[in-house]
Write a protein that holds these residues in place. Structure first.
Motif, mmCIF file in Angstrom:
data_model
loop_
_atom_site.group_PDB
_atom_site.id
_atom_site.type_symbol
_atom_site.label_atom_id
_atom_site.label_comp_id
_atom_site.label_asym_id
_atom_site.label_seq_id
_atom_site.Cartn_x
_atom_site.Cartn_y
_atom_site.Cartn_z
ATOM 1 N N LEU A 252 -5.169 -0.925 -2.032
ATOM 2 C CA LEU A 252 -6.103 -1.029 -0.910
ATOM 3 C C LEU A 252 -7.045 -2.224 -1.064
ATOM 4 N N PRO B 250 -1.074 5.400 4.786
ATOM 5 C CA PRO B 250 -0.657 3.988 4.813
ATOM 6 C C PRO B 250 0.636 3.744 5.586
ATOM 7 N N LEU C 285 0.828 -1.203 0.000
ATOM 8 C CA LEU C 285 0.000 0.000 0.000
ATOM 9 C C LEU C 285 0.866 1.257 0.000
#
Length: 199
Positions: free
Chosen positions: A26, A66, A18
Motif C-alpha cells: 500500500l 485491493p 497490492l
C-alpha cells in the motif's frame, strides 16, 4: 505514450502488486498517488484536512479490497473517482467552510525563495476556490492531471462535451477574477488557458 497514460500504467502496476503482496504494498500506491489525490480532493472540498481525510478513507477501502482497484478497466481513473466521491461526501457533511491560507503550499510545494511565484500560485488557487465544485474538479483534472476531456468524462461520469463546457466556463471566470488581481503576472494567468483548445 502520454504522461497520463504512463502514470495510469504505474497505478495499474501498484494495484496488481497490492493484490499479489497485500497491505505491505500500500505504501507504494500511497507514495505514487497521494499528492495528486489530495490535490483533487482539495479542489472539491476547499480544505486540506478534509482532502487528506478523503484520501485516507479511500486508501483504507482499497487496502481492504485491493481486487476492486486491480480489476478496474482504468485503475487510476477509478481511484480518482473514489476520492472525488469521498470528498463530495465530506463536503455534504460539512455545514460550513473553513478558509485555509496554505492551499498553494500543498499544491505547488514552493520553497521560501520562490515567494513571488508562490504568491501567483496562491492567487490562482484562491480564484479557483471561488468556482463551483463541478468546474473546480474539471480544472484540476485538466491542468494538473493533464487528462483529456474524454478521460475527465470517464472519471466524473459525464460526457466529454460537458467536461469541455465546464472547463471553458471555469476559465472565463478565472480569467476575469485573475485579471482583476494585480498580484498575478500575466504569464501565470495565461498558463491556465493551456489545454482549452487542445481537443
Amino acid at each position: 505514450m502520454s504522461d497520463s497514460a504512463s502514470f495510469s500504467d504505474q497505478v495499474r502496476e501498484c494495484a496488481k502488486h497490492l493484490v499479489d503482496v497485500g497491505d505491505s504494498a500500500l505504501s507504494g500506491l500511497f507514495n505514487l498517488t497521494s499528492m495528486r489525490l489530495v490535490r483533487l480532493a482539495t479542489g472539491v472540498t476547499r480544505n486540506q484536512h478534509d482532502a487528506e481525510d478523503a484520501v485516507q478513507a479511500v486508501l483504507v477501502r482499497v487496502a481492504a479490497q485491493p481486487q476492486k482497484l486491480n480489476s478496474a478497466d482504468e485503475p487510476w481513473y477509478y481511484l480518482l473517482r473514489m476520492v472525488r466521491n469521498q470528498a463530495l461526501v465530506i463536503l455534504r457533511q460539512r455545514r460550513y467552510t473553513v478558509p485555509i491560507d496554505t492551499l498553494s503550499d500543498l499544491c505547488t510545494r514552493t520553497t521560501v525563495d520562490e515567494a513571488e511565484q508562490a504568491e501567483s500560485f496562491r492567487a490562482v488557487w484562491m480564484a479557483l476556490r471561488e468556482l463551483p465544485v463541478r468546474q473546480r474538479e474539471v480544472v484540476v483534472l485538466k491542468i494538473w492531471e493533464t487528462l483529456t476531456f474524454a478521460e475527465i468524462g470517464q472519471v466524473l461520469d459525464i460526457g466529454a462535451s460537458t467536461a469541455a463546457s465546464r472547463y471553458r466556463y471555469a476559465l472565463e471566470k478565472l480569467s476575469k477574477r485573475l485579471s482583476d488581481n494585480s498580484t498575478v503576472d500575466a504569464p501565470q494567468s495565461k498558463s491556465l488557458s493551456r489545454g482549452a483548445s487542445d481537443e
